[in-house]
Design a protein around this motif. Sequence first.
Motif, mmCIF file in Angstrom:
data_model
loop_
_atom_site.group_PDB
_atom_site.id
_atom_site.type_symbol
_atom_site.label_atom_id
_atom_site.label_comp_id
_atom_site.label_asym_id
_atom_site.label_seq_id
_atom_site.Cartn_x
_atom_site.Cartn_y
_atom_site.Cartn_z
ATOM 1 N N LEU A 15 19.453 -34.928 7.354
ATOM 2 C CA LEU A 15 18.994 -33.840 8.221
ATOM 3 C C LEU A 15 17.469 -33.782 8.273
ATOM 4 O O LEU A 15 16.884 -33.504 9.330
ATOM 5 C CB LEU A 15 19.545 -32.500 7.728
ATOM 6 C CG LEU A 15 21.014 -32.202 8.029
ATOM 7 C CD1 LEU A 15 21.393 -30.840 7.475
ATOM 8 C CD2 LEU A 15 21.292 -32.260 9.528
ATOM 9 N N VAL A 16 16.813 -34.041 7.134
ATOM 10 C CA VAL A 16 15.345 -34.020 7.113
ATOM 11 C C VAL A 16 14.791 -35.113 8.022
ATOM 12 O O VAL A 16 13.851 -34.873 8.792
ATOM 13 C CB VAL A 16 14.819 -34.179 5.678
ATOM 14 C CG1 VAL A 16 13.304 -34.383 5.680
ATOM 15 C CG2 VAL A 16 15.181 -32.959 4.832
ATOM 16 N N ARG A 17 15.356 -36.325 7.961
ATOM 17 C CA ARG A 17 14.894 -37.402 8.841
ATOM 18 C C ARG A 17 15.128 -37.054 10.306
ATOM 19 O O ARG A 17 14.272 -37.306 11.170
ATOM 20 C CB ARG A 17 15.612 -38.709 8.503
ATOM 21 C CG ARG A 17 15.121 -39.384 7.240
ATOM 22 C CD ARG A 17 15.629 -40.819 7.150
ATOM 23 N NE ARG A 17 17.085 -40.879 7.113
ATOM 24 C CZ ARG A 17 17.797 -40.835 5.994
ATOM 25 N NH1 ARG A 17 17.181 -40.708 4.817
ATOM 26 N NH2 ARG A 17 19.108 -40.908 6.043
ATOM 27 N N GLU A 18 16.292 -36.454 10.584
ATOM 28 C CA GLU A 18 16.601 -36.048 11.959
ATOM 29 C C GLU A 18 15.609 -34.998 12.446
ATOM 30 O O GLU A 18 15.162 -35.027 13.604
ATOM 31 C CB GLU A 18 18.031 -35.516 12.010
ATOM 32 C CG GLU A 18 18.555 -35.245 13.401
ATOM 33 C CD GLU A 18 20.006 -34.797 13.397
ATOM 34 O OE1 GLU A 18 20.354 -33.931 14.232
ATOM 35 O OE2 GLU A 18 20.779 -35.303 12.558
ATOM 36 N N SER B 293 12.013 -27.366 1.687
ATOM 37 C CA SER B 293 13.025 -26.563 0.990
ATOM 38 C C SER B 293 14.147 -26.232 1.957
ATOM 39 O O SER B 293 13.920 -26.041 3.156
ATOM 40 C CB SER B 293 12.423 -25.281 0.415
ATOM 41 O OG SER B 293 11.982 -24.430 1.457
ATOM 42 N N THR B 294 15.373 -26.156 1.413
ATOM 43 C CA THR B 294 16.557 -25.845 2.217
ATOM 44 C C THR B 294 17.258 -24.639 1.604
ATOM 45 O O THR B 294 17.526 -24.612 0.407
ATOM 46 C CB THR B 294 17.531 -27.037 2.263
ATOM 47 O OG1 THR B 294 16.851 -28.179 2.785
ATOM 48 C CG2 THR B 294 18.724 -26.725 3.148
ATOM 49 N N VAL B 295 17.542 -23.640 2.432
ATOM 50 C CA VAL B 295 18.167 -22.402 1.988
ATOM 51 C C VAL B 295 19.441 -22.177 2.782
ATOM 52 O O VAL B 295 19.491 -22.417 3.991
ATOM 53 C CB VAL B 295 17.208 -21.199 2.171
ATOM 54 C CG1 VAL B 295 17.898 -19.900 1.813
ATOM 55 C CG2 VAL B 295 15.962 -21.383 1.333
ATOM 56 N N ASN C 83 12.623 -25.294 5.667
ATOM 57 C CA ASN C 83 11.193 -25.061 5.805
ATOM 58 C C ASN C 83 10.453 -26.275 5.280
ATOM 59 O O ASN C 83 10.795 -26.797 4.204
ATOM 60 C CB ASN C 83 10.759 -23.821 5.016
ATOM 61 C CG ASN C 83 11.316 -22.534 5.601
ATOM 62 O OD1 ASN C 83 11.550 -22.444 6.797
ATOM 63 N ND2 ASN C 83 11.531 -21.546 4.760
ATOM 64 N N ALA C 84 9.464 -26.735 6.009
ATOM 65 C CA ALA C 84 8.726 -27.926 5.596
ATOM 66 C C ALA C 84 7.263 -27.805 5.986
ATOM 67 O O ALA C 84 6.926 -27.195 7.009
ATOM 68 C CB ALA C 84 9.337 -29.174 6.228
ATOM 69 N N VAL D 45 0.939 -29.419 9.574
ATOM 70 C CA VAL D 45 2.088 -29.001 10.364
ATOM 71 C C VAL D 45 3.016 -28.201 9.470
ATOM 72 O O VAL D 45 3.173 -28.497 8.283
ATOM 73 C CB VAL D 45 2.837 -30.213 10.979
ATOM 74 C CG1 VAL D 45 3.360 -31.145 9.895
ATOM 75 C CG2 VAL D 45 3.970 -29.753 11.893
ATOM 76 N N ARG D 46 3.615 -27.165 10.028
ATOM 77 C CA ARG D 46 4.619 -26.365 9.333
ATOM 78 C C ARG D 46 5.834 -26.243 10.236
ATOM 79 O O ARG D 46 5.692 -25.965 11.429
ATOM 80 C CB ARG D 46 4.081 -24.979 8.983
ATOM 81 C CG ARG D 46 5.101 -24.105 8.239
ATOM 82 C CD ARG D 46 4.486 -22.797 7.788
ATOM 83 N NE ARG D 46 4.049 -21.984 8.899
ATOM 84 C CZ ARG D 46 3.366 -20.846 8.773
ATOM 85 N NH1 ARG D 46 3.010 -20.431 7.578
ATOM 86 N NH2 ARG D 46 3.010 -20.154 9.837
ATOM 87 N N ILE D 47 7.018 -26.421 9.665
ATOM 88 C CA ILE D 47 8.259 -26.422 10.441
ATOM 89 C C ILE D 47 9.245 -25.426 9.836
ATOM 90 O O ILE D 47 9.370 -25.337 8.609
ATOM 91 C CB ILE D 47 8.913 -27.820 10.444
ATOM 92 C CG1 ILE D 47 7.956 -28.860 11.029
ATOM 93 C CG2 ILE D 47 10.223 -27.811 11.223
ATOM 94 C CD1 ILE D 47 8.426 -30.290 10.832
ATOM 95 N N GLU D 48 9.927 -24.689 10.689
ATOM 96 C CA GLU D 48 11.068 -23.873 10.274
ATOM 97 C C GLU D 48 12.213 -24.181 11.223
ATOM 98 O O GLU D 48 12.060 -24.082 12.440
ATOM 99 C CB GLU D 48 10.768 -22.378 10.305
ATOM 100 C CG GLU D 48 11.946 -21.561 9.791
ATOM 101 C CD GLU D 48 11.847 -20.072 10.096
ATOM 102 O OE1 GLU D 48 12.534 -19.299 9.428
ATOM 103 O OE2 GLU D 48 11.114 -19.700 11.029
ATOM 104 N N ALA D 49 13.361 -24.575 10.671
ATOM 105 C CA ALA D 49 14.485 -24.977 11.514
ATOM 106 C C ALA D 49 15.788 -24.433 10.960
ATOM 107 O O ALA D 49 15.927 -24.210 9.756
ATOM 108 C CB ALA D 49 14.550 -26.499 11.604
ATOM 109 N N LEU D 50 16.752 -24.240 11.854
ATOM 110 C CA LEU D 50 18.100 -23.797 11.490
ATOM 111 C C LEU D 50 19.106 -24.831 11.971
ATOM 112 O O LEU D 50 19.105 -25.196 13.161
ATOM 113 C CB LEU D 50 18.422 -22.449 12.132
ATOM 114 C CG LEU D 50 17.823 -21.194 11.518
ATOM 115 C CD1 LEU D 50 18.187 -19.993 12.389
ATOM 116 C CD2 LEU D 50 18.293 -20.980 10.097
#
Length: 220
Positions: free
Chosen positions: A139-142, A168-170, A180-181, A195-200
Amino acid sequence: MGGLLLVAGLAIGPVSAQPAAVPARVSPASPAPAPRAAATSGDETLDNAVAAVVVAALAEQMNTASIEASIDSYEVAIASVRDRTVSGQGRMRLGGDEEWIGFRYSTVYDTTFSSAGYPRLTIGGVSAGEREVPNDAGLVRELEDRVALELDRQFTGRSARLQLDDISTVQGGGRLLRINAQGIADFGLDGSTPVRIEALYDHVAGAWQRVNYELGVAAR
Protein backbone atom coordinates in the motif's frame (compact mmCIF):
# COMPACT_ATOMS: atom_id res chain seq x y z
CA MET A 1 -23.86 9.49 22.91
CA GLY A 2 -24.30 12.39 20.55
CA GLY A 3 -27.32 12.85 18.32
CA LEU A 4 -27.24 10.78 15.14
CA LEU A 5 -27.32 12.25 11.65
CA LEU A 6 -27.87 10.44 8.38
CA VAL A 7 -26.60 11.48 4.95
CA ALA A 8 -27.90 9.89 1.76
CA GLY A 9 -26.28 11.65 -1.16
CA LEU A 10 -26.45 15.29 -0.09
CA ALA A 11 -29.60 15.03 2.02
CA ILE A 12 -29.18 15.49 5.75
CA GLY A 13 -31.82 14.40 8.21
CA PRO A 14 -32.44 12.49 11.40
CA VAL A 15 -31.87 8.77 11.60
CA SER A 16 -35.01 6.66 11.74
CA ALA A 17 -35.66 5.04 15.07
CA GLN A 18 -33.98 1.69 15.67
CA PRO A 19 -35.87 -1.35 17.02
CA ALA A 20 -35.74 -1.45 20.78
CA ALA A 21 -33.18 -3.89 22.18
CA VAL A 22 -34.27 -6.60 24.60
CA PRO A 23 -33.44 -5.20 28.05
CA ALA A 24 -30.95 -7.05 30.19
CA ARG A 25 -32.26 -8.54 33.46
CA VAL A 26 -31.44 -6.15 36.29
CA SER A 27 -31.85 -6.92 39.97
CA PRO A 28 -33.87 -4.46 42.10
CA ALA A 29 -30.65 -3.46 43.87
CA SER A 30 -28.88 -2.57 40.57
CA PRO A 31 -30.97 -0.06 38.59
CA ALA A 32 -30.13 0.39 34.89
CA PRO A 33 -27.84 3.36 34.17
CA ALA A 34 -29.45 6.49 32.78
CA PRO A 35 -28.93 7.03 29.01
CA ARG A 36 -26.07 9.36 28.08
CA ALA A 37 -27.19 12.86 27.14
CA ALA A 38 -26.68 14.13 23.58
CA ALA A 39 -23.52 16.19 23.07
CA THR A 40 -24.05 19.95 22.89
CA SER A 41 -22.05 23.16 23.02
CA GLY A 42 -24.96 24.93 24.69
CA ASP A 43 -25.83 26.71 21.43
CA GLU A 44 -28.26 24.69 19.32
CA THR A 45 -27.76 26.85 16.22
CA LEU A 46 -23.99 26.32 16.37
CA ASP A 47 -24.44 22.59 16.99
CA ASN A 48 -26.69 22.17 13.96
CA ALA A 49 -24.47 24.21 11.65
CA VAL A 50 -21.31 22.34 12.67
CA ALA A 51 -22.94 18.90 12.51
CA ALA A 52 -24.30 19.63 9.02
CA VAL A 53 -20.90 20.56 7.52
CA VAL A 54 -19.06 17.73 9.30
CA VAL A 55 -21.46 15.02 8.09
CA ALA A 56 -21.59 16.45 4.55
CA ALA A 57 -17.76 16.52 4.42
CA LEU A 58 -17.56 12.93 5.69
CA ALA A 59 -19.98 11.78 2.98
CA GLU A 60 -17.97 13.62 0.32
CA GLN A 61 -14.57 12.39 1.46
CA MET A 62 -15.69 8.79 1.94
CA ASN A 63 -17.41 8.81 -1.47
CA THR A 64 -20.46 6.95 -0.22
CA ALA A 65 -24.19 7.30 -0.81
CA SER A 66 -25.04 6.64 2.83
CA ILE A 67 -23.24 7.58 6.03
CA GLU A 68 -24.38 7.79 9.64
CA ALA A 69 -22.51 9.98 12.11
CA SER A 70 -22.58 10.88 15.77
CA ILE A 71 -21.02 14.13 17.01
CA ASP A 72 -19.81 13.24 20.49
CA SER A 73 -18.21 16.52 21.62
CA TYR A 74 -18.11 20.24 20.85
CA GLU A 75 -15.20 22.37 22.09
CA VAL A 76 -15.64 26.06 21.35
CA ALA A 77 -12.88 28.71 21.48
CA ILE A 78 -13.01 32.41 20.55
CA ALA A 79 -11.05 33.04 17.34
CA SER A 80 -12.16 36.65 16.75
CA VAL A 81 -15.02 39.01 17.55
CA ARG A 82 -17.36 37.09 15.21
CA ASP A 83 -15.66 33.71 14.72
CA ARG A 84 -15.45 30.63 16.94
CA THR A 85 -13.16 27.65 16.45
CA VAL A 86 -15.16 24.49 17.06
CA SER A 87 -13.51 21.09 17.40
CA GLY A 88 -14.29 17.70 18.87
CA GLN A 89 -14.72 14.01 18.23
CA GLY A 90 -17.36 11.79 16.73
CA ARG A 91 -18.06 8.44 15.12
CA MET A 92 -19.37 7.34 11.75
CA ARG A 93 -20.40 4.17 9.98
CA LEU A 94 -20.74 3.58 6.28
CA GLY A 95 -23.62 2.00 4.38
CA GLY A 96 -24.92 -1.03 6.23
CA ASP A 97 -21.79 -1.48 8.38
CA GLU A 98 -22.37 -2.22 12.04
CA GLU A 99 -18.96 -0.92 13.13
CA TRP A 100 -18.40 2.70 14.13
CA ILE A 101 -15.21 4.52 13.03
CA GLY A 102 -13.87 7.41 15.10
CA PHE A 103 -12.98 10.84 13.74
CA ARG A 104 -11.85 14.28 14.90
CA TYR A 105 -13.03 17.52 13.35
CA SER A 106 -12.25 21.23 13.45
CA THR A 107 -14.12 24.09 11.80
CA VAL A 108 -14.75 27.83 12.11
CA TYR A 109 -18.24 29.03 13.04
CA ASP A 110 -19.35 32.52 11.96
CA THR A 111 -21.64 33.96 14.64
CA THR A 112 -22.89 36.72 12.32
CA PHE A 113 -24.22 34.40 9.63
CA SER A 114 -24.70 31.33 11.88
CA SER A 115 -22.67 29.22 9.44
CA ALA A 116 -19.70 26.87 9.66
CA GLY A 117 -16.84 26.47 7.19
CA TYR A 118 -15.58 23.30 5.56
CA PRO A 119 -14.08 21.20 8.39
CA ARG A 120 -10.67 19.62 8.78
CA LEU A 121 -11.17 15.90 9.45
CA THR A 122 -8.94 13.19 10.91
CA ILE A 123 -10.50 9.76 10.44
CA GLY A 124 -9.35 6.70 12.38
CA GLY A 125 -7.18 6.25 15.44
CA VAL A 126 -9.73 8.00 17.64
CA SER A 127 -12.06 5.39 19.15
CA ALA A 128 -11.11 2.61 21.55
CA GLY A 129 -9.51 -0.30 19.72
CA GLU A 130 -8.27 1.87 16.83
CA ARG A 131 -4.50 1.76 17.05
CA GLU A 132 -1.29 2.02 15.07
CA VAL A 133 -0.53 -1.09 13.02
CA PRO A 134 2.46 -2.25 10.91
CA ASN A 135 2.80 -0.51 7.55
CA ASP A 136 1.70 -2.45 4.48
CA ALA A 137 4.66 -2.19 2.06
CA GLY A 138 2.43 -2.77 -0.98
CA LEU A 139 0.00 0.00 0.00
CA VAL A 140 2.87 2.40 0.77
CA ARG A 141 4.40 1.81 -2.69
CA GLU A 142 0.98 2.28 -4.29
CA LEU A 143 0.53 5.53 -2.36
CA GLU A 144 3.98 6.80 -3.41
CA ASP A 145 3.22 6.05 -7.07
CA ARG A 146 -0.18 7.75 -6.82
CA VAL A 147 1.22 10.97 -5.31
CA ALA A 148 4.22 11.01 -7.68
CA LEU A 149 1.85 10.73 -10.67
CA GLU A 150 -0.26 13.59 -9.31
CA LEU A 151 2.85 15.74 -8.87
CA ASP A 152 3.88 14.99 -12.47
CA ARG A 153 0.46 16.26 -13.56
CA GLN A 154 0.64 19.31 -11.33
CA PHE A 155 4.16 20.29 -12.40
CA THR A 156 4.22 19.45 -16.11
CA GLY A 157 7.62 18.32 -17.33
CA ARG A 158 9.04 17.70 -13.85
CA SER A 159 9.34 14.03 -12.97
CA ALA A 160 8.90 13.55 -9.21
CA ARG A 161 10.31 10.82 -6.99
CA LEU A 162 9.25 10.44 -3.36
CA GLN A 163 11.56 9.57 -0.48
CA LEU A 164 9.33 8.88 2.53
CA ASP A 165 11.15 8.33 5.82
CA ASP A 166 8.40 8.78 8.42
CA ILE A 167 5.38 6.54 7.79
CA SER A 168 2.65 5.45 10.21
CA THR A 169 -0.54 3.44 9.68
CA VAL A 170 -3.55 3.71 12.00
CA GLN A 171 -6.73 1.63 11.99
CA GLY A 172 -10.09 3.23 11.36
CA GLY A 173 -12.21 0.38 12.64
CA GLY A 174 -11.73 -2.86 10.73
CA ARG A 175 -12.48 -1.18 7.39
CA LEU A 176 -10.15 1.81 7.01
CA LEU A 177 -6.42 2.42 7.24
CA ARG A 178 -5.13 5.97 7.68
CA ILE A 179 -1.56 6.35 6.41
CA ASN A 180 0.45 9.44 7.38
CA ALA A 181 3.84 9.97 5.77
CA GLN A 182 6.51 12.65 5.56
CA GLY A 183 9.63 12.91 3.47
CA ILE A 184 11.05 14.57 0.37
CA ALA A 185 9.65 15.08 -3.13
CA ASP A 186 12.69 15.00 -5.42
CA PHE A 187 12.35 16.78 -8.78
CA GLY A 188 15.88 16.00 -9.96
CA LEU A 189 17.68 19.02 -11.41
CA ASP A 190 14.75 21.20 -10.31
CA GLY A 191 15.52 20.49 -6.65
CA SER A 192 13.51 18.93 -3.84
CA THR A 193 10.97 19.99 -1.23
CA PRO A 194 9.39 18.51 1.93
CA VAL A 195 6.18 16.54 1.38
CA ARG A 196 3.51 15.39 3.82
CA ILE A 197 0.79 12.89 2.91
CA GLU A 198 -2.42 11.80 4.62
CA ALA A 199 -4.42 9.03 2.95
CA LEU A 200 -7.33 6.70 3.70
CA TYR A 201 -7.56 3.22 2.24
CA ASP A 202 -10.85 1.30 2.32
CA HIS A 203 -10.39 -2.49 2.52
CA VAL A 204 -14.04 -3.19 1.67
CA ALA A 205 -14.06 -1.00 -1.45
CA GLY A 206 -10.47 -1.94 -2.30
CA ALA A 207 -9.77 1.73 -3.08
CA TRP A 208 -8.17 4.93 -1.81
CA GLN A 209 -10.92 7.13 -0.41
CA ARG A 210 -8.75 10.17 0.22
CA VAL A 211 -5.18 11.14 -0.69
CA ASN A 212 -4.06 14.60 0.46
CA TYR A 213 -0.54 16.03 0.26
CA GLU A 214 1.25 19.28 1.09
CA LEU A 215 4.56 20.54 -0.27
CA GLY A 216 7.08 23.02 1.07
CA VAL A 217 7.42 24.58 4.51
CA ALA A 218 3.81 23.67 5.44
CA ALA A 219 4.73 19.98 5.12
CA ARG A 220 7.44 20.08 7.78
